[in-house]
Design an enzyme around this catalytic site. Structure first.
Site, PDB file in Angstrom:
ATOM      1  N   SER A 296       0.848  -1.203   0.000  1.00 39.86           N
ATOM      2  CA  SER A 296       0.000   0.000   0.000  1.00 39.86           C
ATOM      3  C   SER A 296       0.872   1.238   0.000  1.00 39.86           C
ATOM      4  CB  SER A 296      -0.871   0.028   1.259  1.00 39.86           C
ATOM      5  OG  SER A 296      -0.094   0.428   2.375  1.00 39.86           O
ATOM      6  N   ASP A 297       0.316   2.343  -0.404  1.00 43.35           N
ATOM      7  CA  ASP A 297       0.989   3.619  -0.171  1.00 43.35           C
ATOM      8  C   ASP A 297       0.941   3.876   1.345  1.00 43.35           C
ATOM      9  OD1 ASP A 297       2.265   6.050  -0.523  1.00 43.35           O
ATOM     10  OD2 ASP A 297       1.151   6.548  -2.329  1.00 43.35           O
ATOM     11  N   CYS A 298       1.619   4.971   1.782  1.00 43.83           N
ATOM     12  CA  CYS A 298       1.864   5.136   3.223  1.00 43.83           C
ATOM     13  C   CYS A 298       0.920   6.174   3.856  1.00 43.83           C
ATOM     14  CB  CYS A 298       3.296   5.567   3.456  1.00 43.83           C
ATOM     15  SG  CYS A 298       4.514   4.590   2.544  1.00 43.83           S
TER      16      CYS A 298
END
Ligand SMILES: *[C@@H]1O[C@H](CO)[C@@H](O)[C@H](O)[C@H]1NC(C)=O
Ligand SMILES: *[C@@H]1O[C@H](CO)[C@@H](O)[C@H](O)[C@H]1NC(C)=O
Ligand SMILES: *[C@@H]1O[C@H](CO)[C@@H](O)[C@H](O)[C@H]1NC(C)=O
Ligand SMILES: *[C@@H]1O[C@H](CO)[C@@H](O)[C@H](O)[C@H]1NC(C)=O
Length: 770
Positions: A296-298
């Site tokens: 996932s992105d952060c």
């Protein structure tokens, strides 16, 4: 990537903790690498199957997974992975970045006295402008070598969340600089080349480092007029998704064999990408057969719960993401909520195992479980292999190859240094360092500023003109700038942007040069004694129509963010040591585009009924300042068509309903066009007296059905030609792949009728019939 929005209090606390951590930690200085299965110091680990290199990856991973408790398993779902000391596994930090050089963005990588800097290549948008696939891969190779060298001394990870291959759909996007531009084919070739350069090891299943193509998918709104990526819902048609946004990711996985894909923050048609089973399990892992992990992105999972309110409980958010196919969470959300999700029956332990199995398999392929990396392939790499003269020369070469010459009245450039007594060098970007390396940067080996690069050739007089690129009225220093230009034989103005104008979490609203830059340029050009050369340093495009038409400005160069050696490369081009060969990887729109088109409108195709002009050279119908593919040289090239077919017959499968007179197009599924292809043979001639590299573009304009593009790139090839030299270029055209299009419902179709192939001003009509 970016910080998840938390309360300010938490932010402050976090910063404070980081500060404390910084004060007390000496791990950052580096010395020994992080690795598992240190059998040499702890022989008992040798009995574990996962440490035994005589087994295959799958077997070793299965052995490891079965030894872990559920709680431990959950600890391997996040970027800061758990240590399991009883099994000899240290904590591993998954998050490192290497967009255009090893970067300090991301907690997995640090610089220290041991390795104070790494080679900082041009920001990607400029490298893309080289249209040289060999170069894309060559840069990736150097970056992975430097990354391995830093890993061996404990300063860098093995998993890099680069490259960014989102389509640069809107010129205002703050992160367009990180991408290879607006064209799906170029972005696909860039993704494949750079990923291969980063990953390719001596053995096929092994990885030198693991790359990651991000941010999947239809992501290119960061923060435009308060609309933020964390909550933005990109409304995308099946057609646009399949023929614009997905191709770079598809190539990255299938052709580049990338070890990871990162899902984005935004939603696509109401579903957060990191919780979309069709996009993740269905497409990436199912159709494209990713051999690797989805991250996932952060922290996208946090966003979809806390800000998008996509699920009722955090456990639901954890469960749907993992069930959709997410393997790793940048952030802590899955560490905090997955156990409860399993206990609550929202997902099973098996689901967690599936995710961490994908993660471990990548670490296995990287050699993380093979003991001390200094005894393994790449083990000999160390600080001496970072910032080598050859690596730094490649950074300079990459910038030279990307720089685009947009205007050159009366052959003003190249300048002949021996004939110049004084050169005025003016502008807020004329003597910058940090600006040149763009974002997702690392500490460079050294800098050569434009002023330094030019001053190495001729006597210079410098005037900033403005204190910075913001160039507000108060900061304008017109008098000294005008005086310098009025006295010099030639004037070079270096203007444009930096991260205060375009960056992550910050999109532009205007395409005009910031602040008073336009006045600075116009006023200086009015009084300059000699010809004026305008240098635009930026990631995104600008409306510089005023300069294009101003007869007092002889030449214009776009230099992207040219990296650590940018100033040297600019001088190489200006003084003719390198014949410019870069081509624009994006359309340069007029300001009216920004005034009338909302950035949030994802539609690629124009809509004449509402005046919506469409986007990118493939669909945009309005006026341009400069076009995709524009770029001049100090010499001229001509193209001659040697061979191309005029007719291609498409075999239909038996019983196909299409009667050749009625169908405008045929569904690929119903044709026997697999393996159907032809060659386009061209002769390319350098008609000038100066050697140079030239990019040959093969475009095709298909029949106007199904919202077909106005034209699209079928292939490109960069060739080097000596003075008056003639070269051959052959494009292999795969009819199914290269001439087909996606219809309104997302089906691949082959339009029947006349496809016009163009190379420069050359046109060739090709008829497709059943
Ligand atoms: C590794 O596995 C091989 C094959 O099963 C076995 O012969 C060998 O003894 C194992 N190594 C260790 C250190 O246990
Ligand atoms: C240009 O920048 C360099 C590097 O930051 C600096 O050392 C130098 O003094 C600057 N030159 C001028 C004339 O300001
Ligand atoms: C070009 O310079 C001349 C003076 O040298 C000036 O009169 C003219 O207005 C300038 N043109 C533009 C477009 O600024
Ligand atoms: C492409 O880049 C490579 C690597 O820098 C270089 O050797 C080659 O000459 C370039 N090709 C052309 C046609 O310029």
């Amino acid at each position: 990537m970016g910080e998840a929005p938390k309360s300010h209090l938490l932010d402050l606390l976090f910063l404070f903790l980081c500060f404390l951590c910084f004060l007390c930690s000496d791990g950052v200085a580096g010395q020994t690498p992080v690795f598992a299965c240190d059998v040499a110091s702890n022989p008992s680990l040798g009995s574990y199957g996962f440490c035994n290199t005589s087994y295959g990856t799958e077997q070793r991973v299965a052995d490891l997974v079965k030894r872990l408790t559920l709680q431990e398993k959950v600890g391997f779902l996040v970027n800061k992975a758990t240590a399991v000391s009883r099994l000899g596994i240290p904590s591993y930090e998954w998050w490192s970045e290497a967009l255009h050089g090893v970067s300090y963005v991301g907690p997995g990588t640090h610089f220290s006295t041991l390795v104070p800097g790494a080679t900082s290549f041009p920001q990607v948008i400029l490298t893309a402008a080289s249209f040289n696939t060999t170069l894309f891969e060559a840069i990736g190779k150097v970056v992975s070598t430097e990354a391995r060298a830093m890993h061996n001394v404990g300063l860098a990870g093995l998993t890099y969340w680069s490259p960014n291959v989102n389509i640069f759909r809107d010129p205002r996007w703050g992160r367009g600089q990180e991408t290879p531009g607006e064209d799906p084919l170029l972005a696909s070739k860039y993704a494949t080349g750079y990923v291969r350069g980063l990953q390719e090891a001596d053995e096929p299943e092994k990885l030198k480092v693991a790359a990651c193509c991000k941010h999947y998918t239809a992501y290119d709104v960061d923060n435009w007029k308060g609309i933020e990526r964390y909550t933005f819902n990109a409304v995308v048609s099946k057609q646009d998704l399949d023929d614009t946004f997905q191709p770079p990711f598809k190539s990255c996985v299938i052709d580049g064999n990338v070890a990871s894909v990162m899902c984005s923050y935004n939603q696509v048609n109401g579903v957060p990408t990191c919780a979309d089973p069709d996009l993740l399990s269905g497409t990436i892992r199912g159709d494209w057969k990713l051999n690797g992990y989805i991250v996932s992105d952060c922290d996208s999972v946090n966003e979809l719960y806390n800000r998008q309110h996509y699920t009722k409980t955090p456990e639901d958010a954890a469960a749907i993401s993992i069930l959709a196919g997410l393997d790793l969470n940048c952030g802590s959300f899955l560490r905090d909520h997955t156990l409860a999700a399993v206990q609550g029956g929202k997902l099973t332990e098996k689901d967690v195992e599936k995710a961490i199995t994908n993660n471990f398999a990548v670490l296995m392929r990287l050699g993380f479980f093979d003991g001390d990396p200094r005894n393994l392939p790449y083990g000999g790499l160390g600080p001496k292999d970072v910032c080598t003269p050859a690596n730094q020369e490649l950074a300079r070469e990459a910038a030279r190859q990307g720089i685009v010459l947009l205007k050159n009245d009366n052959g003003c450039l190249p300048l002949v240094s021996s004939r110049i007594k004084s050169l005025a060098v003016i502008g807020p970007n004329a003597n910058v360092t940090f600006t040149m390396i763009g974002n997702y940067e690392g500490t460079p080996c050294k800098y050569t500023t434009p002023l330094q690069g030019l001053a190495a050739n001729v006597k210079t007089v410098y005037a900033a003109g403005c204190a910075n690129v913001g160039c507000t009225g108060n900061s304008l220093q017109l008098d000294s700038a005008k005086a310098a230009a009025a006295a010099a034989d030639f004037t070079v103005l270096v203007v444009g942007a930096d991260q205060s104008i375009e960056r992550e979490s910050f999109d532009r609203v205007s395409l005009l040069l910031p602040g008073q830059q336009t006045s600075l340029i116009t006023e200086v050009a009015k009084v300059a004694k000699g010809p004026v050369i305008l240098v635009i340093m930026s990631g995104g495009p600008f409306d510089i129509s005023f300069a294009k038409t101003n007869g007092n400005i002889s030449s214009i160069l776009w230099v992207g963010y040219p990296g650590e050696a940018g100033g040297a490369a600019i001088a190489d081009v200006i003084f003719g040591y390198y014949n410019p060969s870069g081509r624009l990887p994006v359309t340069w729109y007029p300001q009216s585009f920004a005034d009338s088109v909302p950035m949030t409108d994802m539609r690629m195709r124009s809509d004449p009924s509402t005046g919506y002009p469409g986007r990118t050279y493939r669909f945009y119908t309005g006026d341009t300042v400069y076009e995709f593919g524009d770029g001049l040289s100090y010499t001229d090239y001509t193209h001659h068509l040697v061979k191309a077919p005029q007719l291609v017959s498409i075999p239909l499968v038996e019983g196909h309903s299409c009667d050749s007179r009625q169908c405008k197009s045929v569904d690929l599924a119903g044709t026997g066009c697999n393996d159907l292809g032809f060659d386009v043979h061209l002769r390319v001639r350098n008609s000038g007296n100066r050697a140079g590299s030239h990019t040959v573009f093969l475009f095709s304009t298909p029949p106007a059905v199904h919202g077909a593009p106005r034209k699209h790139l079928v292939g490109f090839e960069k060739v080097f030609l000596g003075p008056k030299a003639v070269g051959q270029v052959v494009f292999k055209v795969d009819v199914c792949k290269d001439l087909s299009m996606v219809d309104e419902l997302g089906n691949r179709k082959l339009a029947l009728g006349s496809h016009v192939l163009h190379v420069g001003s050359l046109k060739h009509s090709l008829s497709l019939k059943v």
